[in-house]
Design a protein around this motif. Structure first.
Motif, PDB file in Angstrom:
ATOM      1  N   THR A   9      61.574  42.318  51.214  1.00 32.39           N
ATOM      2  CA  THR A   9      60.982  42.840  49.978  1.00 32.39           C
ATOM      3  C   THR A   9      60.516  41.701  49.079  1.00 32.39           C
ATOM      4  OG1 THR A   9      63.168  42.974  49.005  1.00 32.39           O
ATOM      5  CG2 THR A   9      62.310  44.977  49.995  1.00 32.39           C
ATOM      6  N   HIS A  10      61.243  40.602  49.108  1.00 31.40           N
ATOM      7  CA  HIS A  10      60.885  39.433  48.316  1.00 31.40           C
ATOM      8  C   HIS A  10      61.063  38.180  49.154  1.00 31.40           C
ATOM      9  CE1 HIS A  10      61.912  42.365  45.151  1.00 31.40           C
ATOM     10  NE2 HIS A  10      61.052  41.706  44.403  1.00 31.40           N
ATOM     11  N   SER A  86      50.467  33.414  46.445  1.00 27.75           N
ATOM     12  CA  SER A  86      51.485  34.222  45.777  1.00 27.75           C
ATOM     13  C   SER A  86      50.886  35.573  45.400  1.00 27.75           C
ATOM     14  CB  SER A  86      51.983  33.521  44.501  1.00 27.75           C
ATOM     15  OG  SER A  86      52.646  32.316  44.825  1.00 27.75           O
ATOM     16  N   LEU A  88      51.520  40.262  46.069  1.00 25.95           N
ATOM     17  CA  LEU A  88      52.205  41.366  46.744  1.00 25.95           C
ATOM     18  C   LEU A  88      51.415  41.680  48.011  1.00 25.95           C
ATOM     19  CD1 LEU A  88      54.417  43.612  46.559  1.00 25.95           C
ATOM     20  CD2 LEU A  88      52.660  45.032  45.465  1.00 25.95           C
ATOM     21  N   THR A 106      55.725  43.372  50.176  1.00 26.29           N
ATOM     22  CA  THR A 106      56.551  42.162  50.147  1.00 26.29           C
ATOM     23  C   THR A 106      55.996  41.274  49.050  1.00 26.29           C
ATOM     24  OG1 THR A 106      57.107  42.190  52.498  1.00 26.29           O
ATOM     25  CG2 THR A 106      57.221  40.063  51.368  1.00 26.29           C
ATOM     26  N   ARG A 107      56.853  40.928  48.102  1.00 26.61           N
ATOM     27  CA  ARG A 107      56.443  40.040  47.011  1.00 26.61           C
ATOM     28  C   ARG A 107      56.672  38.602  47.464  1.00 26.61           C
ATOM     29  NH1 ARG A 107      53.351  40.452  42.825  1.00 26.61           N
ATOM     30  NH2 ARG A 107      54.304  42.434  42.305  1.00 26.61           N
ATOM     31  N   THR A 109      56.289  34.623  46.707  1.00 25.59           N
ATOM     32  CA  THR A 109      56.107  33.597  45.677  1.00 25.59           C
ATOM     33  C   THR A 109      56.069  32.247  46.359  1.00 25.59           C
ATOM     34  OG1 THR A 109      57.327  34.934  44.065  1.00 25.59           O
ATOM     35  CG2 THR A 109      57.034  32.599  43.558  1.00 25.59           C
TER      36      THR A 109
ATOM     37  N   ALA B  41      57.166  48.478  41.547  1.00 23.19           N
ATOM     38  CA  ALA B  41      58.043  48.208  42.690  1.00 23.19           C
ATOM     39  C   ALA B  41      57.860  49.203  43.841  1.00 23.19           C
ATOM     40  CB  ALA B  41      59.511  48.177  42.267  1.00 23.19           C
TER      41      ALA B  41
END
Lengths: 111, 112
Positions: A9-10, A86, A88, A106-107, A109, B41
């Motif tokens: 997810t991140h 970077s 989403l 999926t975020r 960074t 989200a």
């Protein structure tokens, strides 16, 4: 009936690194598309996979590549990460001409 | 070059009133349009679509209007509810290319 699932997810990566994002399509769907959504922008098409082949590609460099497996799941790979990567990353699945069903993304960074 | 434009970044509407979200496009070859709703989200969720052979499509509280000559479509939500508060994206199905072209979104806030 599970929808489109994405992992992780991140994610935090450093410039120059490589990343792999994963996607499982909605049950019964055979086509997977990937989109990049930068902050304040709409999703932008990266590419689409059908029958394990890249069927169409958007305006993204070759650093972005993908794969579709026989079970229709897919991966997005990005090499030589830049700060500008970077965003989403959204995976969407479909069957025939049905509207795209999106995962939660999926975020990524890049620092 | 933005082929799909949503010129209003945000919109606030009182609960029970009508929300109208607008979208313009530049490519007259586009023949299928969709609206997606996105909560924080979460991924975008399909809301409603319209083919260029129609000028209106209705689904419950949601109606999409298409004006081909003006290259303009709009989404009407009646009555608006607080749960409708989200970002709404307009998208065009770029026929033959297997991709959607999205606008930049409009953030709708429905005030209770």
């Amino acid at each position: 009936d599970a929808g489109v699932t994405q992992s992780p997810t991140h994610l935090i990566k450093t410039r120059g690194q490589q990343v792999t994002l994963r996607c499982s399509p909605k049950s019964g769907h055979d086509t997977v598309s990937w989109y990049q959504q930068a902050l304040g922008q709409g999703p932008q098409f990266i590419f689409q996979y059908y029958e394990e082949e890249e069927r169409q590609r958007g305006n993204f460099p070759d650093r972005f590549s993908g794969h579709q497996f026989p079970n229709y799941s897919s991966e997005l790979n990005v090499n030589a990460l830049l700060l500008g990567d970077s965003a989403l990353y959204l995976c969407a699945s479909s069957l025939n001409n049905s509207p795209l069903h999106f995962g939660n993304g999926t975020r990524l960074t890049v620092t | 070059d933005q082929q799909v434009k949503q010129n209003s970044p945000s919109l606030s509407v009182q609960e029970g009133r009508i929300s109208i979200l607008n979208c313009d496009y530049t490519n007259s070859m586009f023949d299928y349009f969709l609206w997606y709703k996105k909560y924080p989200a979460e991924g975008p969720t399909f809301l409603i679509s319209i083919s260029s052979i129609k000028d209106k499509n209705e689904d419950g509280r949601f109606t999409v209007f298409l004006n081909k000559s003006a290259k303009h479509l709009s989404l009407h939500i009646v009555p608006s509810q607080p749960g409708d508060s989200a970002v709404y994206f307009c998208a065009a199905d770029d026929t033959g290319t297997y991709k959607y072209i999205f606008g930049t979104g409009t953030r709708l806030k429905v005030l209770a």
